[in-house]
Design an enzyme around this catalytic site. Structure first.
Site, mmCIF file in Angstrom:
data_model
loop_
_atom_site.group_PDB
_atom_site.id
_atom_site.type_symbol
_atom_site.label_atom_id
_atom_site.label_comp_id
_atom_site.label_asym_id
_atom_site.label_seq_id
_atom_site.Cartn_x
_atom_site.Cartn_y
_atom_site.Cartn_z
ATOM 1 N N PHE A 123 0.852 -1.180 0.000
ATOM 2 C CA PHE A 123 0.000 0.000 0.000
ATOM 3 C C PHE A 123 0.905 1.253 0.000
ATOM 4 O O PHE A 123 1.849 1.323 -0.772
ATOM 5 C CB PHE A 123 -1.021 -0.047 1.135
ATOM 6 C CG PHE A 123 -2.077 -1.106 0.925
ATOM 7 C CD1 PHE A 123 -3.129 -0.888 0.071
ATOM 8 C CD2 PHE A 123 -1.989 -2.342 1.559
ATOM 9 C CE1 PHE A 123 -4.099 -1.867 -0.155
ATOM 10 C CE2 PHE A 123 -2.941 -3.331 1.342
ATOM 11 C CZ PHE A 123 -3.998 -3.090 0.481
ATOM 12 N N SER A 124 0.669 2.231 0.884
ATOM 13 C CA SER A 124 1.365 3.515 0.769
ATOM 14 C C SER A 124 2.828 3.496 1.202
ATOM 15 O O SER A 124 3.496 4.522 1.075
ATOM 16 C CB SER A 124 0.635 4.594 1.568
ATOM 17 O OG SER A 124 -0.337 5.224 0.774
ATOM 18 N N VAL A 125 3.324 2.393 1.702
ATOM 19 C CA VAL A 125 4.775 2.310 1.925
ATOM 20 C C VAL A 125 5.513 2.620 0.629
ATOM 21 O O VAL A 125 6.625 3.142 0.628
ATOM 22 C CB VAL A 125 5.156 0.926 2.482
ATOM 23 C CG1 VAL A 125 6.668 0.711 2.455
ATOM 24 C CG2 VAL A 125 4.645 0.774 3.925
ATOM 25 N N LYS A 127 5.008 4.977 -1.376
ATOM 26 C CA LYS A 127 5.262 6.412 -1.502
ATOM 27 C C LYS A 127 6.680 6.761 -1.054
ATOM 28 O O LYS A 127 7.378 7.568 -1.680
ATOM 29 C CB LYS A 127 4.251 7.204 -0.683
ATOM 30 C CG LYS A 127 2.814 7.184 -1.212
ATOM 31 C CD LYS A 127 1.892 7.928 -0.272
ATOM 32 C CE LYS A 127 0.490 8.166 -0.852
ATOM 33 N NZ LYS A 127 -0.277 6.940 -1.071
#
Length: 387
Positions: A123-125, A127
């Protein structure tokens, strides 16, 4: 210690959907945000069976992670109950915990049927890895610097709200461009961007975001914006002249010695999503954290500019919590964290040489109860590792 998922979690669902939507292999694939526990357990490990992905190739050499002579098995009390590592993992659907101290393994556990060779989606890791590739592109001379205009690398944004916005301001989520990240609102930008009509020859997220108006002066106001993290991925790919997956392979996976190919979810145009969904093994998550802890060095090769890691992982803007760097979250204890919904995190205590990785399949994207329990667990691990 309070974890830094804070504002990102409060904004919910920002890592998994909307913006430039992922490309499902089958039209009847349910939204990844609404998977059942059984779908999570299988799908997070085998995301390539559900969505189109590109490969981040590993190299010939693997950086070893050695078991430390001292192993830890912390216990803690939270919400009036005594917890062990095992009971925490079972209660919160944790598929993997890895703790590195000075590069050696103090704790490594798996759950939910996951094996050491199994990948797990970030998921947003993702980013935080995308921002790291910006640093690599600056080091390579492909991006002129943090103050370079975004429009130099995404010229289709010229004449839009992104005129005058710098690379640094994108990384701080402070472009000033108006964006609504409310997942409860079907008319929000994050809900609409993935469904916008595609303009021929133009990445769909670029096509959507170049129509957005300016709301604040660039660099002044933090506004969590998943669409802009996808924009940063496009910016890097344009600057270096290759896909994000190939660049991540060349700059990190091969030289640092990751143990298995990773995979990166792509959008409907085939572009890797800068804001979401890299799948890698638990130990490779740990190597990402260790790479940052070591200042962005791969052996004797400086992948990132001098001082980049310190700047990227320290407070650059007020986000209403402990601060935000370049797609990295700060917390009050001095740690920095890459965070993703449903319980993904890489938490790094630079002064202690400590990296803690947690992969999970929480029953909800986020929630104060889930975050509080993880905070208590991280506190216990930190105390045991530094005792």
């Amino acid at each position: 210690m309070k974890t830094i998922i804070g504002l990102a979690a409060a904004l919910a669902l920002s890592a998994g959907g909307g913006a430039c939507a992922q490309d499902a292999l089958k039209p009847d694939t349910p939204s990844i945000l609404a998977w059942s526990p059984e779908q999570q357990s299988l799908g997070y490990r085998t995301i390539e069976d559900f969505y189109k992905v590109n490969t981040i190739a590993r190299g010939e050499q693997v950086r070893p992670l050695v078991m430390a002579p001292r192993q830890i098995d912390p216990t803690f009390t939270h919400d009036g109950k005594a917890w062990t590592v095992a009971s925490y993992m079972e209660a919160f659907n944790v598929s993997g915990v890895l703790v590195l101290k000075d590069g050696d393994i103090l704790l490594e556990r798996y759950g939910m049927g996951r094996q050491p060779a199994d990948r797990w989606t970030s998921f947003s890791v993702a980013k935080s890895l995308t921002s790291t590739l910006v640093g690599a592109a600056i080091q390579d001379g492909k991006i002129a610097g943090l103050n370079a205009p975004v429009t130099d690398y995404i010229p289709e944004l010229a004449g839009s709200g992104y005129d005058g916005v710098t690379v640094r301001q994108l990384l701080m989520m402070s472009s000033g461009v108006k964006w609504n990240e409310d997942y409860t609102d079907p008319n929000s930008d994050v809900a609409q961007a993935g469904a916008a009509p595609v303009e021929a020859g133009l990445n769909p997220i670029v096509g959507y975001m170049r129509k957005l108006p300016r709301e604040n002066a660039p660099g002044t106001t933090f506004n969590y914006n998943t669409g802009e993290t996808d924009l940063v991925g496009i910016l890097v790919a344009n600057a270096v002249g290759m896909s994000l997956s190939d660049y991540a392979s060349a700059k990190i996976w091969k030289p640092y010695g990751m143990e298995r190919d990773a995979i990166w979810m792509v959008d409907t145009s085939g572009q890797e999503r800068g804001g979401c969904c890299i799948s890698m093994t638990l130990r490779d998550y740990g190597r990402v954290g260790q790479f940052m802890l070591e200042g962005g060095m791969a052996g004797d090769q400086a992948v990132l500019p001098a001082g980049w890691v310190s700047q990227a992982t320290s407070r650059q803007i007020d986000n209403g919590a402990a601060g935000y760097g370049y797609f990295w979250w700060m917390n009050e204890s001095g740690a920095y964290q890459a965070s993703g919904i449903f319980g993904q995190s890489i938490t790094t205590y630079r002064d202690d040489g400590l990296v803690i990785v947690i992969n999970s399949a929480w029953p909800r994207a986020t929630g104060p109860d889930l975050s509080a329990a993880r905070s208590a667990f991280l506190d216990a691990v930190h105390a045991a590792a530094t005792d």
